[in-house]
Design a protein around this motif. Structure first.
Motif, PDB file in Angstrom:
ATOM      1  N   ALA A 261       2.358 -17.108  46.383  1.00 40.91           N
ATOM      2  CA  ALA A 261       2.237 -15.654  46.454  1.00 40.91           C
ATOM      3  C   ALA A 261       0.784 -15.206  46.418  1.00 40.91           C
TER       4      ALA A 261
ATOM      5  N   ALA B  28       5.467 -13.672  42.006  1.00 44.88           N
ATOM      6  CA  ALA B  28       4.726 -12.669  42.768  1.00 44.88           C
ATOM      7  C   ALA B  28       4.031 -11.678  41.838  1.00 44.88           C
ATOM      8  N   GLU B  29       4.707 -11.270  40.772  1.00 48.82           N
ATOM      9  CA  GLU B  29       4.096 -10.330  39.834  1.00 48.82           C
ATOM     10  C   GLU B  29       2.946 -10.981  39.068  1.00 48.82           C
TER      11      GLU B  29
END
Length: 306
Positions: A169, A289-290
């Motif tokens: 990501a 992703a975060e």
């Protein structure tokens, strides 16, 4: 194209010139208040109306592009100013409370010379910084002088240790931010080509790879493996470099233990303070992703001095 990717914009300008197009380059040379872009931001405009980049995030681009057509036609620079007290600024959309001054130059000897674009393109590709000064007549030249000065710096690099889910990501995020991502992982299953579609994972040990990559003041190094055999050599190499951002994934407990190992390796408190850990801003990240977003945000915050 990322609007902050100066190297890519200069490459685009060189390509247009090489293809026989006339062009103009617009640059934010002054800002006041809550201006939407920083000084030095560029917008390129070609003679057929094609454009790349941004000087206001969309507020005044249409007006600047129209002015650029005149600049190209008469082959002379033009200064534009926009602010909330200016009726034209309201018409074109700059109602955010800030003011900006934009210099529009022809891509010629009368403004921003093709030879200067060539010099910048080659310098940035080679990792060299170049200062350019624009005089009162709107002509830009390399070096110090009276007038608007801008330091062109090579694109930042993000060196990621560990070809893990977070790296998958983080790589595209880094590219959108104008950074060149480099991933290293000697573990064959992690480094499989199928996991990273358009970059090659370096299969060497991190310290060997970083010795070759030579992190500089525009480099960030992030260790994501949770394995001290891989992370620690990378952090040691990063701490022995001028990298502007160094971070390692892991809990606060793991970070404390990591600091003890790095201290035993000879690093003092000032050096240890350079290692951001746990990596990333505290945004409550709950998935790869975060977490990647939190790391990217922290990297930008450190580079901008926020």
């Amino acid at each position: 194209m990322n609007g902050d990717d100066t190297a890519a914009l200069i490459a685009t300008l060189r390509g247009w010139i090489a293809a026989g197009h006339k062009a103009a380059i617009a640059t934010v040379i002054e800002t006041w208040g809550s201006a939407p872009r920083r000084t030095g931001a560029h917008l390129l405009i070609r003679d057929d109306g094609l454009f790349e980049g941004s000087v206001s995030g969309g507020c005044v681009e249409g007006d600047v592009i129209a002015a650029a057509a005149d600049v190209i036609a008469v082959n002379a620079p033009k200064r534009l100013e926009y602010g909330v007290a200016d009726a034209r600024a309201w018409e074109v959309g700059l109602a955010c409370g800030g003011r900006i001054a934009v210099l529009v130059q022809p891509a010629s000897e009368a403004g921003f010379a093709p030879a200067l674009a060539e010099r910048l393109g080659k310098a940035l590709a080679g990792g060299e910084s170049v200062r350019v000064t624009t005089d009162a007549d709107g002509v830009s030249r390399e070096g110090e002088g009276e007038g608007f000065s801008r330091l062109y710096e090579p694109a930042g690099r993000l060196m990621i240790v560990g070809a893990v889910h977070i790296a998958q990501a983080l790589v595209p995020m880094a590219e959108l931010l104008g950074y060149v991502p480099l991933v290293v992982d000697p573990r064959g299953s992690f480094a499989a080509a199928e996991r990273f579609s358009h970059i090659t994972v370096d299969p060497r040990w991190p310290d060997e790879a970083l010795a070759d990559w030579k992190p500089d003041g525009a480099s960030a190094v992030v260790a994501l493996t949770h394995d001290s055999k891989l992370d620690d050599p990378a952090l040691i190499a990063a701490l022995n470099s001028p990298a502007f951002y160094i971070a390692a994934l892991g809990s606060r407990k793991n970070q404390a233990i990591r600091r003890e190992r790095l201290a035993a390796a000879g690093f003092d408190e000032a050096a240890l303070a350079r290692v951001q850990g746990p990596a990333g801003l505290a945004i409550g990240a709950a998935n790869p992703a975060e977490i990647a977003l939190s790391i990217a945000a922290q990297m930008i915050a450190v580079r901008r001095g926020a």
